[in-house]
Design a protein around this motif. Sequence first.
Motif, PDB file in Angstrom:
ATOM      1  N   SER A   1      32.888  29.094  39.449  1.00  0.00           N
ATOM      2  CA  SER A   1      31.708  29.140  38.582  1.00  0.00           C
ATOM      3  C   SER A   1      32.140  29.055  37.127  1.00  0.00           C
ATOM      4  O   SER A   1      32.999  29.825  36.684  1.00  0.00           O
ATOM      5  N   GLU A   2      31.546  28.137  36.401  1.00  0.00           N
ATOM      6  CA  GLU A   2      31.871  27.999  34.975  1.00  0.00           C
ATOM      7  C   GLU A   2      31.530  29.276  34.210  1.00  0.00           C
ATOM      8  O   GLU A   2      32.259  29.672  33.303  1.00  0.00           O
TER       9      GLU A   2
ATOM     10  N   ARG B   1      31.646  32.368  35.322  1.00  0.00           N
ATOM     11  CA  ARG B   1      32.678  33.383  35.586  1.00  0.00           C
ATOM     12  C   ARG B   1      33.992  33.025  34.905  1.00  0.00           C
ATOM     13  O   ARG B   1      34.699  33.896  34.402  1.00  0.00           O
TER      14      ARG B   1
ATOM     15  N   HIS C   1      27.526  38.056  37.855  1.00  0.00           N
ATOM     16  CA  HIS C   1      28.812  37.371  37.730  1.00  0.00           C
ATOM     17  C   HIS C   1      29.958  38.376  37.655  1.00  0.00           C
ATOM     18  O   HIS C   1      31.005  38.187  38.283  1.00  0.00           O
TER      19      HIS C   1
END
Length: 108
Positions: free
Chosen positions: A16-17, A19, A65
């Motif tokens: 995930s970008e 995270r 996140h």
Amino acid sequence: MTSSEDRETQIKALASEARLAILRVLADPKTHFAHQRSADPVEVGVCMTLIAEALGVAQPTASRHLHILRQAKFVTVRRHLKWSYCQRDDRRIQEHLDWLSGELLPKR
């Protein structure tokens, strides 16, 4: 020893970008969160609210996140006064990178 289930959680955490962005800003809390006044961002960690602001997302989104990063053991969370503060676990991140390079790079 880390189980295959833990490795799967870690891989998903890095997929995930948002995270990855959290891990990047937590890598240098002194620079990114110098304005934090409630606690030293290097020694205690960064308040979840400021992480949400840095990402430009709502606090529940940032919390989700951070929960995933915590499950992957890439972030630790601790309470200080009435807030929760987050820090990267660089040792765990490095262990994951070492494992990943061992799995993907040719043996020499």
